[in-house]
Design an enzyme around this catalytic site. Sequence first.
Site, mmCIF file in Angstrom:
data_model
loop_
_atom_site.group_PDB
_atom_site.id
_atom_site.type_symbol
_atom_site.label_atom_id
_atom_site.label_comp_id
_atom_site.label_asym_id
_atom_site.label_seq_id
_atom_site.Cartn_x
_atom_site.Cartn_y
_atom_site.Cartn_z
ATOM 1 N N LYS A 120 0.750 -1.243 0.093
ATOM 2 C CA LYS A 120 -0.222 0.145 0.110
ATOM 3 C C LYS A 120 0.916 1.772 -0.382
ATOM 4 O O LYS A 120 0.613 2.164 -0.943
ATOM 5 C CB LYS A 120 -0.899 -0.090 1.125
ATOM 6 C CG LYS A 120 -2.152 -1.151 1.235
ATOM 7 C CD LYS A 120 -2.818 -1.320 2.129
ATOM 8 C CE LYS A 120 -3.975 -2.224 2.420
ATOM 9 N NZ LYS A 120 -4.638 -2.708 3.585
ATOM 10 N N GLN A 170 -5.283 -1.587 9.601
ATOM 11 C CA GLN A 170 -4.932 -2.533 9.361
ATOM 12 C C GLN A 170 -5.069 -3.247 9.900
ATOM 13 O O GLN A 170 -4.634 -3.900 11.516
ATOM 14 C CB GLN A 170 -2.931 -2.832 8.774
ATOM 15 C CG GLN A 170 -3.040 -4.251 7.982
ATOM 16 C CD GLN A 170 -3.240 -4.498 6.858
ATOM 17 O OE1 GLN A 170 -3.152 -3.109 5.739
ATOM 18 N NE2 GLN A 170 -3.929 -6.121 6.191
ATOM 19 N N ASP A 176 -10.791 2.777 3.774
ATOM 20 C CA ASP A 176 -11.327 1.267 3.734
ATOM 21 C C ASP A 176 -12.701 0.904 3.252
ATOM 22 O O ASP A 176 -13.311 -0.243 3.090
ATOM 23 C CB ASP A 176 -10.933 0.361 5.126
ATOM 24 C CG ASP A 176 -9.761 -0.121 4.796
ATOM 25 O OD1 ASP A 176 -9.260 -0.661 4.174
ATOM 26 O OD2 ASP A 176 -9.325 -0.627 5.849
HETATM 27 N N1 GUN Z 1 -6.317 -7.150 5.997
HETATM 28 C C1 GUN Z 1 -6.915 -7.385 5.058
HETATM 29 N N2 GUN Z 1 -7.647 -6.816 4.251
HETATM 30 C C2 GUN Z 1 -7.392 -5.093 4.537
HETATM 31 C C3 GUN Z 1 -8.152 -4.613 4.033
HETATM 32 O O1 GUN Z 1 -8.132 -4.523 2.925
HETATM 33 N N3 GUN Z 1 -7.951 -3.120 4.622
HETATM 34 C C4 GUN Z 1 -7.606 -2.986 6.233
HETATM 35 N N4 GUN Z 1 -7.444 -2.330 7.049
HETATM 36 N N5 GUN Z 1 -7.324 -3.894 6.563
HETATM 37 C C5 GUN Z 1 -6.796 -5.606 5.686
#
Ligand code: GUN
Length: 288
Positions: free
Chosen positions: A54, A98, A121
Amino acid sequence: MSAEIIDGFAVAAELREKIAADAAALKASHGVVPGLAVVLVGEDPASAVYVRNKLKATAECGLKSLEFKLPASTGEEEVLALVRRLNADPAVHGILVQLPLPKQIDADKVLGLIDPDKDVDGFHPVNAGRLSVGLPGFVPCTPRGSQILIDKILPDLSGKTAVVIGRSNIVGKPMAQLLLSRNATVTIAHSRTKDLPAVCRTADVLVAAVGRPKMVKGDWIKPGAIVIDVGINRIEVDGKGKIVGDVDFDEAVEVAGAITPVPRGVGPMTIACLMLNTLDSARRSVGG
Ligand code: GUN
């Protein structure tokens, strides 16, 4: 006959280029650089990889990222205090915490504290509600990316049948809402669904988001259907680690009309849509 392979990697690269151009234009017109704060608590190896990817994409798109790495022992109040600080910071347009979070931290409480207008998100209940009633808001990145791929193959879903396997708040439910907003007739299937293969065979668009390696077999698929494989599963083949989806690709590719591979399908679209949501948030902050 063999299905068209939907190249999510290429579509995501194109999308990132467009985001980079739009971000540069926003900077030129308003002096605003979209800022994404990424919070990682603990040392989960998969989360560390996701966060690294990311942050890499953020830099590639010319967005600013702020990384907050906290030890696994961090208390809930400390994470909540950080979210409050990021909510109040005008340079932060997107906040991503996350998941999963360590056990001592209530994830619902943390996600619920994020300002819904910085919730890139799309996990906040306010954004889930906005999606459900058709108001503008943040759509979770994996369903948004999946829908972009579906739109490229079949722009008009009116009267089409869609089946989503999986009812998570992150993928299954928002995916179903997006397909419904496109006028598809939508079924959400899950672990208690009776005769899942028969339900799947009704689908013109089949989205698999269950987290079970190669669960969807060739004879579950309606000939010519669009198959979107959201799964990212690590399995061992001949003593070596391999990433496979929720769909048995080798079987499905012989039946489907179009299919996303794993890797290089939905995965890169998820990250590109995080960039897109962050850009959207920055634009909204200047009234765009
Ligand atoms: N953990 C696995 N996929 C994601 C996601 O798309 N966003 C977040 N915040 N945590 C994750």
